[in-house]
Design an enzyme around this catalytic site. Structure first.
Site, PDB file in Angstrom:
ATOM      1  N   ASP A 119      -2.825   2.578  -6.124  1.00 31.05           N
ATOM      2  CA  ASP A 119      -1.826   2.659  -5.062  1.00 31.05           C
ATOM      3  C   ASP A 119      -1.739   1.433  -4.159  1.00 31.05           C
ATOM      4  O   ASP A 119      -1.063   1.472  -3.123  1.00 31.05           O
ATOM      5  CB  ASP A 119      -2.073   3.897  -4.200  1.00 31.05           C
ATOM      6  CG  ASP A 119      -3.430   3.882  -3.512  1.00 31.05           C
ATOM      7  OD1 ASP A 119      -4.297   3.088  -3.923  1.00 31.05           O
ATOM      8  OD2 ASP A 119      -3.618   4.667  -2.570  1.00 31.05           O
ATOM      9  N   GLU A 120      -2.384   0.333  -4.515  1.00 29.43           N
ATOM     10  CA  GLU A 120      -2.251  -0.867  -3.686  1.00 29.43           C
ATOM     11  C   GLU A 120      -2.468  -2.118  -4.514  1.00 29.43           C
ATOM     12  O   GLU A 120      -3.132  -2.111  -5.546  1.00 29.43           O
ATOM     13  CB  GLU A 120      -3.225  -0.832  -2.499  1.00 29.43           C
ATOM     14  CG  GLU A 120      -4.683  -0.813  -2.887  1.00 29.43           C
ATOM     15  CD  GLU A 120      -5.611  -0.914  -1.682  1.00 29.43           C
ATOM     16  OE1 GLU A 120      -5.317  -1.685  -0.747  1.00 29.43           O
ATOM     17  OE2 GLU A 120      -6.634  -0.214  -1.689  1.00 29.43           O
TER      18      GLU A 120
ATOM     19  N   ASP B 186       0.860  -1.184   0.000  1.00 29.19           N
ATOM     20  CA  ASP B 186       0.000   0.000   0.000  1.00 29.19           C
ATOM     21  C   ASP B 186       0.901   1.240   0.000  1.00 29.19           C
ATOM     22  O   ASP B 186       1.672   1.448   0.940  1.00 29.19           O
ATOM     23  CB  ASP B 186      -0.902  -0.016   1.232  1.00 29.19           C
ATOM     24  CG  ASP B 186      -2.014   1.013   1.160  1.00 29.19           C
ATOM     25  OD1 ASP B 186      -2.181   1.648   0.110  1.00 29.19           O
ATOM     26  OD2 ASP B 186      -2.720   1.186   2.173  1.00 29.19           O
TER      27      ASP B 186
END
Length: 361
Positions: free
Chosen positions: A110-111, A16
């Site tokens: 983003d993860e 993350d």
């Protein structure tokens, strides 16, 4: 062995990125470093896309009204989002992931989940693999990431939040029961404010409390979700990392230029239905069966209504008609106003043969 093989203990990493959008802005503009940065337009209709770690102590978080963020932190720097740039950085990070494993399941820009049970590099442990990935991200992008390492996706996602920012946390198989016992039940993904209240009525505050409830009781109360809660309370999550995720929903939404009554939304629903249908025709390889109407009230409450006919919608017009009809299922004050509207398609299946048309009315 494949990533979907359940006859062995998996090694799952959830990576993350730390305050991703805000961190990209701070990286690319040195004047923003160390300052409270809010990624949002500074306008009455805007909401916060992301907040830097310097902004968070003021109570600023994503999805809050931008004007409220400005009041909480008058010295905050507002930067309009630049998703073209964020997507480019995200692609760079995913390329790093694939050096370590082919089993990468992105969740957003983003993860992502990574199955590193059999990494592509010589590595003594999943912990070391996660550390190597984070080091590569820092060296090549100038950004930091946090990671959770665990035997399954449920635990890895929780673990990635444990040492933020720029840290990692591992839950080994023999530590699962002890780790979960005192964990707040709200840490389970999908257990929001309403579900927490329902569980509190059953004197359930921790995952340990949840574990003490017989599965049949939870199923009786919450249906299939009750069964899922029972499994998660025991640390059971057999979902594999899926390298090619199929979109769960195709949708379009807009924040309106002014708040409108429910009765005034038809033109916007029709416009968004056209946009959703065009995306569906271009992108979907399967048949969508469920129509979703999303609304956000003037005080930022999100409402969704959905309908699954026996036969899927066959045109943008039919999609718009059903989405408009779903307004009748919004049992709210008729004078309430709405700031956002969205139309979506979900419930994808491989084949719609044998389905029959039904009616919402």
């Amino acid at each position: 062995m494949s990533a979907g093989d359940t006859n062995r203990i998996r090694k799952i990493v959830h990576v993350d990125m730390d305050a991703f959008y805000a961190s990209v802005e701070q990286r690319d503009n040195p004047e923003l470093r160390g300052r409270p940065v809010v990624v949002a337009k500074r306008s009455p209709r805007a909401v916060v896309t992301a907040a830097s770690y310097e902004a968070r102590p003021f109570g600023i978080h994503s999805a809050m009204p931008a004007m409220r963020a400005a009041k909480l932190c008058p010295e905050a720097v507002f930067v309009p989002p630049d998703f073209t740039r964020y997507k480019a950085v995200s692609a760079q990070i995913r390329e790093i992931f694939h050096r370590y494993t082919p089993h990468v399941e992105p969740l957003s820009l983003d993860e992502a989940y990574l199955d590193v049970t059999e990494p592509l590099i010589a590595s003594p442990s999943a912990t070391d693999t996660a550390r190597a990935i984070r080091d590569a991200i820092r060296d090549e992008t100038g950004l930091t990431a946090s990671a959770g390492i665990a035997p399954n996706k449920f635990l890895a996602k929780i673990a990635s939040d444990w040492r933020k920012p720029d840290g990692q946390f591992v839950i080994k198989p023999h530590q699962v029961a002890r780790f979960l016992t005192d964990l707040e039940v709200g840490k389970i993904h999908g257990v929001g404010r309403v579900m927490r209240a329902k569980l509190a009525e059953m004197n359930i505050a921790t995952v340990g409390d949840l574990r003490e409830i017989r599965p049949a009781v939870l199923v009786d109360r919450f249906g299939r979700w009750g069964q899922r809660l029972s499994e998660l309370a025991q640390g059971i999550d057999d979902r594999p990392v899926k390298s090619h995720r199929v979109a769960a929903q195709i949708s379009a939404e807009d924040t309106l230029s002014q708040d409108l009554l429910l009765s005034e939304l038809a033109p916007h629903i029709q416009r968004l239905a056209d946009k959703t249908w065009n995306n569906y025709q271009r992108k979907a390889s399967r048949v969508a069966r469920t129509i979703v109407l999303k609304l956000k009230t003037s005080d930022f409450q999100t409402l969704t209504r959905s309908y699954t006919p026996l036969a899927p919608p066959a045109s943008a017009l039919e999609l718009a008609d059903i989405a408009c009809a779903l307004r009748d299922r919004v049992e709210r004050d008729p004078e309430e106003r709405y700031r956002l509207v969205g139309v979506g398609l979900s419930g994808f299946v491989e084949d719609d043969s044998g389905m029959q048309q039904t009616t919402l009315f």
